[in-house]
Design a protein around this motif. Structure first.
Motif, short mmCIF file in Angstrom:
data_model
loop_
_atom_site.label_atom_id
_atom_site.label_comp_id
_atom_site.label_asym_id
_atom_site.label_seq_id
_atom_site.Cartn_x
_atom_site.Cartn_y
_atom_site.Cartn_z
N ASN B 18 0.80 -1.23 0.00
CA ASN B 18 0.00 0.00 0.00
C ASN B 18 0.83 1.28 0.00
O ASN B 18 0.53 2.22 0.74
N ARG B 84 1.93 -5.15 -2.87
CA ARG B 84 0.59 -4.96 -3.43
C ARG B 84 0.03 -3.53 -3.28
O ARG B 84 0.40 -2.82 -2.36
N ASN B 85 -0.84 -3.19 -4.22
CA ASN B 85 -1.56 -1.90 -4.21
C ASN B 85 -0.60 -0.71 -4.24
O ASN B 85 -0.82 0.30 -3.58
N CYS B 88 -1.38 3.74 -4.44
CA CYS B 88 -2.75 4.10 -4.07
C CYS B 88 -2.80 5.55 -3.58
O CYS B 88 -1.78 6.15 -3.30
N PHE B 112 -1.43 -2.68 -8.68
CA PHE B 112 -1.24 -1.23 -8.69
C PHE B 112 -2.59 -0.53 -8.57
O PHE B 112 -3.61 -1.07 -9.00
N ALA B 113 -2.58 0.68 -8.05
CA ALA B 113 -3.81 1.47 -8.01
C ALA B 113 -4.10 2.00 -9.41
O ALA B 113 -3.18 2.26 -10.19
N ASP B 114 -5.39 2.17 -9.72
CA ASP B 114 -5.81 2.50 -11.10
C ASP B 114 -5.26 3.80 -11.67
O ASP B 114 -4.77 3.83 -12.79
N ILE B 115 -5.38 4.90 -10.92
CA ILE B 115 -5.00 6.19 -11.50
C ILE B 115 -3.48 6.23 -11.68
O ILE B 115 -2.97 6.68 -12.71
#
Ligand code: SF4
Lengths: 482, 214
Positions: B18, B84-85, B88, B112-115
């Motif tokens: 994160n 992970r992630n 974010c 990965f986070a989308d944006i």
């Protein structure tokens, strides 16, 4: 044929072209801008000799860097003491001027946090696509508008082409049924959802919030929920259109004209998921089970009920999670097993695009009325989301309630949500905040953030530590006018 | 945009889930109106022992010797291995600008986070999602072997380890194409200006209230 979800409908209505590889060009109806993520985009346009495709789709306001103290604020941009911040705001002003984009400047009464301003002006409408260089653009989904945050390259792309290259997301429904307890709010719903699915639980999805508890919320409450969809990893949060949506928009400055209104309303009524629409994932919560929430760590998913204790990393599901929890406890200066209600605070922040609308201020004022901020609290501040929210709150006498209780009543802006202006936490300072992110350093270097609802933040200000606002002598909703 | 075809790069491991964009580049540096110069402030709060602010001379600041990117063996790293992630939080493109300015060309993580994912590709940074177990193994290999490098072949969508093992990865075809060719997507989209204008006039006819002058 199976029915369509609200997201499917919005997507289809904005599809310009789709490519074989799954990417698509979607049309953007509204583009909101602020000073932080736009300068490099305007610069890019200028370097390429491009012009905005449709200038009237854009609306700008400075919010992140603006001072919230009256003395600085009355001086306009010149009152921004940090040179770098001032240049950023001035750059927005000059870009909007040279590209002929409507901007609510620093001391325009319509200025405010971009996600408060859009809906308040009726510049966010059902059935629109709304983008902004800011991840909390999901807020506007409360109006059944397909809205999400974009990066600066995409800001430039939207300015130049009125379109975005996008990929269709998956559909998730978060269904909250039943009635919320007294003192439990939209903020607690969304924190409970994030606690359940995690900060990556919504990655790749558009989340539609549904169920009777969502229907019962005001538009302000729905905005609070959609605002934090991104904190669950979802770029998009949505709520279907109903009477609340339509009534909220009636008469707003940029809402449809009287002549257009009936046709608009008819179209908006379609903006609901069909009864047989398939969702890729459904998450259900019972509203009656939701307690006031408090985050204890450095990620919004690190959240517990106010009646709970700080969790123990030893009980974590795996090693990576356990290590993350240990690091968070260390940063937050907390011990596993400590009662949440034993945590004492230094500062209180009521504001941000999550919780700075009139209803949020009313909720906090109900708790503050006739009481005093505890001695241990160095600063308790209330920052309205826009100049218009501020004016309305003052007309209702909320400013006096806060000031008499010992809160500071500030000028509108993002303020201590991310501390780009002068409002920030010092190292080690602990804050009950109504904002949306509790990341390390978010509210100031070394600062410690606990995310809560406005009522919980106000109660924490009065007691100096967290309390369950439900045990607290919490006034019923009409108490203010009594 | 910078092209990405093939990279044989030194790998640096950032063992933390994160990792948010506030951690990648703290907000005080977002006040810049430029796209460059963010490298010295990448992971600022982890990298230095003092508080960073814009305009400082980074070479005079006390480094945190514990932080992985400060260790001599990871100097010059071009591939970041993460958990992970990754990415974010906020939409700030300053995050990939800082990674790029520092010298990273690729990030490998379980998710990965989308944006952040979008923003990175637009800046020529390749993000490679691999299974959690594979990432775990790469962490062990990186830590066990000083000078550990990975060979990333975008055209073939393979990460190749020094032992010759080939690990396939997914990437969306359009982004891959843009990265391989170094294409500017505004130019590409404007080639479809006719289709956009046509859509716009239909849309305006159907929902004129969406076009009310602001
Ligand atoms: S209030 Fe906070 S989260 Fe909202 S736009 Fe401003 S800085 Fe971002």
């Amino acid at each position: 044929m199976a029915g369509q979800t609200l997201y499917d409908k919005l997507w289809t209505q904005h599809l310009v072209t789709s490519r074989d590889d799954g990417s698509a060009l979607i049309y953007i109806d509204r583009h909101l801008l602020h000073e932080v993520t736009s300068p490099q985009a305007f610069e890019g346009l200028r370097l390429a000799g491009r012009k905005p495709w449709r200038r009237d789709a854009n609306l700008a306001t400075p919010d992140h860097n603006v001072p919230t103290t009256l003395k600085e604020r009355s001086a306009g941009n010149a009152g921004i003491l940090d040179d770098v911040s001032r240049i950023q705001v001035e750059t927005l002003d000059s870009n909007c001027e040279s590209f002929d984009i409507e901007e609510f400047r620093i001391n325009d009464e319509r200025q405010g946090i971009v996600h408060v301003v859009g809906p308040e002006q009726g510049a966010t409408l059902p059935g629109m696509t709304v983008v902004c260089g800011d991840s909390h653009t999901a807020t506007h989904g409360a109006f059944a508008a397909l809205s999400h945050g974009i990066g600066t390259s995409e800001v430039e792309h939207v300015l130049a082409t009125q379109c975005l290259i996008a990929q269709k997301m998956k559909n998730m429904q978060v269904r909250v049924e039943g009635e919320l307890g007294l003192g439990v709010t939209a903020k607690d719903i969304v924190l409970a959802v994030i606690g359940r699915i995690g900060t990556a639980g919504g990655t790749g999805y558009a989340i539609e919030f549904a169920g009777s508890a969502i229907r019962d919320l005001s538009m302000e409450g729905r905005m609070t929920i959609c605002n934090m969809a991104i904190e669950a990893g979802a770029r998009v949060g949505l709520v279907a259109v109903d009477d609340n949506t339509i009534e909220y928009l009636r008469g707003r400055p940029y809402a449809p004209s009287d002549a257009q209104w009936p046709a608009a309303v008819e179209a908006w009524r379609e903006l609901v998921s069909d009864a047989d629409a398939p969702f890729d994932k459904v998450v259900e919560l019972d509203a009656a089970d939701i307690e006031p929430q408090v985050t204890w760590g450095t990620s919004p998913e690190m959240v517990v009920n106010v009646s709970a204790n700080v969790p123990d990393p030893a009980a974590a599901e795996d090693e990576t999670v356990g290590r993350g929890m240990t690091r968070a406890l260390e940063y937050m200066g907390l011990e596993a097993g400590q009662k949440i209600t034993d945590i004492t605070l230094d500062k209180i922040f009521i504001g941000s695009c999550t919780n700075s609308r009139i209803e949020d201020l009313r909720e906090a004022a109900k708790v503050a009325r006739g009481r005093k901020v505890a001695d241990g609290i160095q600063l308790a501040m209330v920052v309205p989301g826009s100049g218009l929210v501020k004016r309305l709150a003052e007309a209702e006498g909320l400013d006096k309630i806060f000031i008499e209780a010992g809160f500071e009543w500030r000028e509108p802006g993002c303020s201590m949500c991310l501390a780009m202006n002068a409002d920030k936490l010092g190292a080690g300072e602990r804050c009950a905040s109504t904002s949306n992110r509790n990341f390390e350093g978010r509210q100031g270097y070394g600062g410690r953030t606990h995310l809560v609802s406005p009522a919980m933040a106000a109660a924490a200000a009065i007691e100096g530590h967290f309390v369950d606002v439900r045990d607290y002598d919490y006034a019923p909703s009409d108490a203010l006018s009594a | 945009m910078k092209k990405f075809e093939r990279l044989q790069g030194l790998v640096a491991p950032l063992d933390r889930a994160n990792v948010d964009t506030d951690l990648i580049i703290p907000k005080q540096f977002l006040k810049s109106i430029k796209r460059t110069g963010f490298g010295p402030n990448l992971f600022d709060e982890l990298r230095y022992l003092d508080e960073g602010y814009p305009g400082q001379d980074a070479s005079q600041r006390p480094l945190n010797p514990e932080f992985v990117l400060n260790r001599p063996r990871y100097q010059g790293a071009e591939v970041l291995l993460a958990r992970r992630n990754f990415g974010c939080g906020s939409s700030r493109e300053h995050a990939p600008w800082a990674l790029d300015d520092f010298g990273f060309r690729a990030v490998i993580a379980p998710s990965f986070a989308d944006i952040f994912y979008n923003n990175s590709f637009k800046n020529g940074i390749l993000l490679i999602p691999l299974a959690e177990e594979t990432v775990e193994r790469l962490f062990q290999e990186t830590e066990a072997n000083e000078g550990y490098r990975l060979d990333i072949d975008l055209a073939k969508q393979r990460v190749i380890t020094s032992s010759g093992e080939e690990i396939p990865f997914d990437v969306d075809p359009f982004r891959k194409h843009c990265l391989l060719e170094g294409l500017d997507d505004i130019g590409l989209t404007l080639e479809q200006g006719g289709a956009i204008a046509e859509f716009e006039s239909r849309h305006r006819a159907a929902q004129p209230w969406l076009f009310r002058d602001v």
